[in-house]
Design a protein around this motif. Structure first.
Motif, PDB file in Angstrom:
ATOM      1  N   VAL A 322     -39.653 -56.254 -19.409  1.00 11.89           N
ATOM      2  CA  VAL A 322     -39.863 -55.781 -18.028  1.00 11.89           C
ATOM      3  C   VAL A 322     -38.998 -56.559 -17.048  1.00 11.89           C
ATOM      4  CG1 VAL A 322     -42.215 -55.046 -18.526  1.00 11.89           C
ATOM      5  CG2 VAL A 322     -41.808 -57.335 -17.623  1.00 11.89           C
ATOM      6  N   GLY A 323     -38.283 -57.570 -17.519  1.00 13.51           N
ATOM      7  CA  GLY A 323     -37.412 -58.346 -16.642  1.00 13.51           C
ATOM      8  C   GLY A 323     -38.027 -59.685 -16.303  1.00 13.51           C
ATOM      9  N   TRP A 324     -37.266 -60.763 -16.499  1.00 17.31           N
ATOM     10  CA  TRP A 324     -37.811 -62.092 -16.261  1.00 17.31           C
ATOM     11  C   TRP A 324     -38.110 -62.332 -14.784  1.00 17.31           C
ATOM     12  CZ3 TRP A 324     -39.627 -64.000 -20.433  1.00 17.31           C
ATOM     13  CH2 TRP A 324     -39.005 -63.761 -21.654  1.00 17.31           C
ATOM     14  N   GLY A 325     -37.358 -61.696 -13.914  1.00 15.30           N
ATOM     15  CA  GLY A 325     -37.674 -61.817 -12.493  1.00 15.30           C
ATOM     16  C   GLY A 325     -39.023 -61.212 -12.163  1.00 15.30           C
ATOM     17  N   ASP A 463     -55.775 -54.132 -19.212  1.00 13.73           N
ATOM     18  CA  ASP A 463     -54.421 -53.748 -19.576  1.00 13.73           C
ATOM     19  C   ASP A 463     -53.722 -54.950 -20.202  1.00 13.73           C
ATOM     20  OD1 ASP A 463     -54.970 -51.336 -18.419  1.00 13.73           O
ATOM     21  OD2 ASP A 463     -54.083 -51.873 -16.489  1.00 13.73           O
ATOM     22  N   LYS A 464     -53.170 -54.749 -21.368  1.00 12.44           N
ATOM     23  CA  LYS A 464     -52.544 -55.872 -22.078  1.00 12.44           C
ATOM     24  C   LYS A 464     -51.319 -56.390 -21.332  1.00 12.44           C
ATOM     25  CE  LYS A 464     -49.799 -52.741 -24.942  1.00 12.44           C
ATOM     26  NZ  LYS A 464     -49.602 -52.196 -26.290  1.00 12.44           N
ATOM     27  N   GLU A 465     -50.742 -55.576 -20.421  1.00 12.91           N
ATOM     28  CA  GLU A 465     -49.580 -56.027 -19.666  1.00 12.91           C
ATOM     29  C   GLU A 465     -49.952 -57.006 -18.559  1.00 12.91           C
ATOM     30  OE1 GLU A 465     -50.519 -52.874 -19.835  1.00 12.91           O
ATOM     31  OE2 GLU A 465     -49.077 -51.809 -21.130  1.00 12.91           O
ATOM     32  N   ARG A 525     -55.971 -52.666  -5.392  1.00 12.06           N
ATOM     33  CA  ARG A 525     -54.532 -52.429  -5.375  1.00 12.06           C
ATOM     34  C   ARG A 525     -53.868 -53.397  -6.353  1.00 12.06           C
ATOM     35  NH1 ARG A 525     -49.937 -53.895  -1.232  1.00 12.06           N
ATOM     36  NH2 ARG A 525     -48.389 -52.318  -1.758  1.00 12.06           N
ATOM     37  N   GLN A 526     -53.398 -52.858  -7.454  1.00 17.45           N
ATOM     38  CA  GLN A 526     -52.734 -53.672  -8.466  1.00 17.45           C
ATOM     39  C   GLN A 526     -51.233 -53.439  -8.414  1.00 17.45           C
ATOM     40  OE1 GLN A 526     -54.461 -52.586 -12.217  1.00 17.45           O
ATOM     41  NE2 GLN A 526     -56.212 -53.921 -11.961  1.00 17.45           N
ATOM     42  N   PRO A 527     -50.437 -54.495  -8.562  1.00 17.20           N
ATOM     43  CA  PRO A 527     -48.983 -54.287  -8.606  1.00 17.20           C
ATOM     44  C   PRO A 527     -48.594 -53.521  -9.859  1.00 17.20           C
ATOM     45  CG  PRO A 527     -49.520 -56.539  -9.171  1.00 17.20           C
ATOM     46  CD  PRO A 527     -50.788 -55.909  -8.697  1.00 17.20           C
ATOM     47  N   ARG A 528     -47.589 -52.705  -9.693  1.00 13.64           N
ATOM     48  CA  ARG A 528     -47.153 -51.876 -10.808  1.00 13.64           C
ATOM     49  C   ARG A 528     -46.352 -52.705 -11.797  1.00 13.64           C
ATOM     50  NH1 ARG A 528     -43.251 -46.576 -10.267  1.00 13.64           N
ATOM     51  NH2 ARG A 528     -43.395 -45.860 -12.415  1.00 13.64           N
ATOM     52  N   ILE A 529     -46.636 -52.515 -13.081  1.00 12.16           N
ATOM     53  CA  ILE A 529     -45.879 -53.184 -14.135  1.00 12.16           C
ATOM     54  C   ILE A 529     -44.662 -52.321 -14.459  1.00 12.16           C
ATOM     55  CG2 ILE A 529     -45.931 -54.116 -16.463  1.00 12.16           C
ATOM     56  CD1 ILE A 529     -47.791 -55.561 -14.613  1.00 12.16           C
ATOM     57  N   TYR A 541     -30.451 -54.934  -9.771  1.00 10.98           N
ATOM     58  CA  TYR A 541     -31.320 -54.850  -8.593  1.00 10.98           C
ATOM     59  C   TYR A 541     -31.560 -53.419  -8.161  1.00 10.98           C
ATOM     60  CZ  TYR A 541     -26.882 -54.358  -6.047  1.00 10.98           C
ATOM     61  OH  TYR A 541     -25.659 -53.952  -5.611  1.00 10.98           O
ATOM     62  N   LEU A 542     -30.955 -52.438  -8.821  1.00 12.39           N
ATOM     63  CA  LEU A 542     -31.188 -51.037  -8.488  1.00 12.39           C
ATOM     64  C   LEU A 542     -31.996 -50.346  -9.575  1.00 12.39           C
ATOM     65  CD1 LEU A 542     -27.739 -50.048  -6.979  1.00 12.39           C
ATOM     66  CD2 LEU A 542     -29.914 -50.276  -5.797  1.00 12.39           C
ATOM     67  N   GLU A 543     -32.968 -51.057 -10.164  1.00  3.95           N
ATOM     68  CA  GLU A 543     -33.776 -50.445 -11.200  1.00  3.95           C
ATOM     69  C   GLU A 543     -34.687 -49.380 -10.603  1.00  3.95           C
ATOM     70  OE1 GLU A 543     -35.794 -53.677 -12.959  1.00  3.95           O
ATOM     71  OE2 GLU A 543     -34.069 -54.364 -14.132  1.00  3.95           O
ATOM     72  N   GLU A 544     -35.057 -48.416 -11.439  1.00  8.83           N
ATOM     73  CA  GLU A 544     -35.885 -47.320 -10.961  1.00  8.83           C
ATOM     74  C   GLU A 544     -37.338 -47.731 -10.741  1.00  8.83           C
ATOM     75  OE1 GLU A 544     -36.706 -44.441 -14.064  1.00  8.83           O
ATOM     76  OE2 GLU A 544     -35.685 -45.752 -15.469  1.00  8.83           O
ATOM     77  N   ASP A 545     -37.807 -48.765 -11.442  1.00  9.90           N
ATOM     78  CA  ASP A 545     -39.199 -49.167 -11.342  1.00  9.90           C
ATOM     79  C   ASP A 545     -39.339 -50.237 -10.270  1.00  9.90           C
ATOM     80  OD1 ASP A 545     -40.521 -47.637 -13.435  1.00  9.90           O
ATOM     81  OD2 ASP A 545     -39.182 -48.726 -14.788  1.00  9.90           O
ATOM     82  N   ASN A 546     -40.252 -50.013  -9.373  1.00  8.77           N
ATOM     83  CA  ASN A 546     -40.472 -50.936  -8.275  1.00  8.77           C
ATOM     84  C   ASN A 546     -41.795 -51.653  -8.503  1.00  8.77           C
ATOM     85  OD1 ASN A 546     -40.648 -52.293  -5.896  1.00  8.77           O
ATOM     86  ND2 ASN A 546     -41.135 -50.501  -4.650  1.00  8.77           N
TER      87      ASN A 546
END
Length: 601
Positions: A322-325, A463-465, A525-529, A541-546
């Motif tokens: 999912v990206g280290w950042g 959620d395991k994530e 309100r949970q942040p999206r994984i 930095y232009l990934e589709e998932d925010n």
């Protein structure tokens, strides 16, 4: 009585009809190859599937027991060595004879500072380490760091004790966060292996119903904390079987002590500077430390050899992809969830109450009045009471969810109010039964607190994530509370009890408010994984998932917001195959190559 025939006949064996079976094919050594190596005619697929999943469930139980025993041995060795080391270094004669002017009190203060201060920054690196190494290997690495701390006590110098204490402080939050995540995952896997038929009917991509693993989670957390609280009793074995033989009695150590309990200030003001009648021989100390080192090594072997992986290899890859950042940011973004914000006071109180049991109750009320020789037995009483009472967490199977947690808080509230008005007289043993009763009852409240909190987090965030992020936040706040206790160790006992009481009331009120919100249907309100990105080309930095977008916002927006305005495909063939169903605006690098987006994941 006739012997029961085997479930599957042996290939090539002569049947009841002679050398030929029912189809007329010769049996025995002259039978065709297909007859010898083919499937058994009486093969029962359902029975074999049942046996397979039973082995899987037994494997999960083995994982839970091994992780619990490993955590108990690790923490017991750490506490036992630290307690014995601080008592030896406190004695004035021991310091002068053994180490001269080396400055052991200064080394001990720096060592305690390293253990308590380093976890402050653990929130920055713990999720990254857990995702990088994996849950099981993070547990093994952290247990190895505890064993490293034990090994440095063979040569007690500033350059061995202080650096190992700093490294140990860095491993505290990753160890217990990975342990909590591991036990929760085992409960979910046990549910999957127990209801494998339902999983087959629903399909492999369908998640089980929410809260379905809760009964197994309650049982596994009760097992884990039953073992964990035994670590306080294991830590007293060096005191009981070794160090107690060298201690002065209470008439010598408490000669100048005037105030105990609620009238005391700091830690053991007036306690005698010499507590050892005779100095232990170096050879005996080496034997004790070698035993502790062997137990720490055994804990490493338990985690390494008997604990299975928490996730499948593909799941581990997805969690890292999912990206280290994003992994670094997501613990902070979970603060948006009101459930987590309401539980923070309980996280802080969970750290306060354990330290109060080991320092405030055991030292300020126990050692101050009945002597150092009773310290080990007071902590054993606390440990056995907490370990046995961990089974009370199973009341959540029948009672409403808040009952065990609020019951533990209520018991601690009564004990704290009672301790406010009790100042035991030094060198008087008539009230020792009150100390043992208070230690046992405090252990009961601790067990309900720890078991209830870990179970609640596993149910709210299944959620395991997300589980590693949630348990990281939980144990980080615990570490912050322990650091606060370390800073305020010189405060009067009344001030410590006041802080404990205020934190307890705030924690209980905040938790009940959270439950009230959930009953009213307030959506957290949970942040999206973000989705795993195994192959990414172009600008990251232009990934589709925010990941700043919550799940609720994603659903209101109809999934991925970039799909609302699709651009016409650019002219010209792209450098790779056009992905099916991929709808997002190409990044500048892809536009320059006249491509339509990244390759299919």
């Amino acid at each position: 009585m006739e012997a029961e025939p085997p479930l599957y006949p042996v290939a090539g064996a002569v049947g009841a009809q002679g050398d030929e079976d029912q189809l007329g094919v010769p049996d025995g050594p002259e039978a065709p190859l297909d007859e010898l190596v083919g499937a058994y005619p009486n093969y029962n697929e359902e029975e074999e599937e049942r046996r397979y999943y039973r082995r899987k469930r037994l494997g999960v139980l083995k994982n839970v027991l091994a992780a619990s025993a490993g955590g108990m041995l690790t923490y017991g060795v750490y506490l036992g060595l630290l307690q014995m080391q601080l008592i030896l270094h406190y004695d004035e004669t021991y310091r002068e004879v053994k180490y001269g002017n080396m400055g052991l009190p200064d080394i001990d203060s720096k060592m305690l500072m390293g253990i308590n201060v380093t976890p402050i920054v653990a929130l920055l690196y713990t999720p990254v380490l857990i995702r990088f190494f994996g849950t099981k290997w993070m547990m093994f690495l952290a247990v190895g760091i505890y064993a490293l701390f034990v090994s440095t006590n063979y040569w007690e110098r500033y350059y061995t004790l202080v650096p190992s204490a700093v490294v140990l402080g860095m491993a505290i939050v990753p160890l217990w966060a990975s342990m909590g995540n591991y036990i929760t995952r085992m409960a979910q896997k046990y549910y999957e292996y127990s209801h494998y038929k339902e999983q087959d009917e629903q399909g492999p991509r369908q998640r089980p119903p929410r809260g379905s693993h809760a009964p197994y989670l309650l049982v596994f957390q009760a097992i884990f904390y039953g073992f964990f609280h035994l670590s306080f009793a294991c830590a007293q074995l060096p005191m009981i079987y070794f160090l107690n033989h060298y201690l002065y009695d209470l008439n010598h150590t408490l000669y100048n002590v005037q105030n105990c309990g609620t009238n005391s200030q700091g830690i053991l003001i007036g306690f005698n500077k010499t507590v050892l009648r005779t100095l232990p021989r170096s050879r005996n100390l080496i034997v004790v430390e070698s035993v502790l080192m062997a137990v720490a090594f055994l804990a490493m072997l338990l985690v390494l050899g008997l604990c299975g992986a928490a996730y499948r290899p593909t799941e581990e890859i997805d969690l890292r992809s999912v990206g280290w950042g994003n992994i670094f940011q997501l613990p902070f973004k979970h603060v948006r969830d009101f459930r987590l914000r309401h539980l923070v006071p309980f996280f802080i109180y969970s750290g306060f109450e354990v330290l109060f049991a080991c320092t405030g109750l055991a030292l300020g009320y126990g050692v101050c009045s009945v002597g150092l020789e009773h310290l080990a037995y007071l902590l054993v009483a606390y440990s056995l009471g907490a370990s046995a009472s961990s089974a009370l967490g199973l009341l959540g199977l029948w009672l409403p969810r808040p009952v065990p947690l609020v019951a533990g808080a209520g018991l601690h509230l009564l004990l704290t109010l009672s301790l406010f008005f009790w100042a035991p007289v030094p060198r008087v043993l008539q009230h020792i039964w009150i100390l043992y009763a208070a230690a046992v009852l405090w252990g009961v409240g601790s067990a309900l607190n720890k078991t209830g909190l870990s179970t609640l987090l596993g149910i709210l965030y299944e959620d395991k994530e997300r589980q590693d992020f949630i348990f990281t936040i939980y144990h980080w706040w615990q570490a912050m509370a322990i650091f606060t206790v370390y800073l305020g160790s010189s405060l009067p006992m009344k001030a410590k009890l006041t802080v404990l009481l205020v934190t307890l009331l705030a924690a209980a009120a905040s938790y009940l408010w959270m439950e009230q919100k959930l009953r009213r249907g307030v959506v957290p309100r949970q942040p999206r994984i973000p989705r795993p990105q195994h192959k990414v080309r172009g600008y990251r930095y232009l990934e589709e998932d925010n990941s700043d977008e919550s799940d609720a916002e994603g659903e209101r927006g109809g999934g991925r917001g970039d799909c609302a305005e699709e651009e016409a495909p650019l002219a010209g063939p792209g450098p790779g195959p056009t992905p099916a169903g991929l709808c997002r605006r190409p990044c500048p690098y892809e536009q320059a190559l006249a491509g339509d987006g990244p390759e299919e994941q």
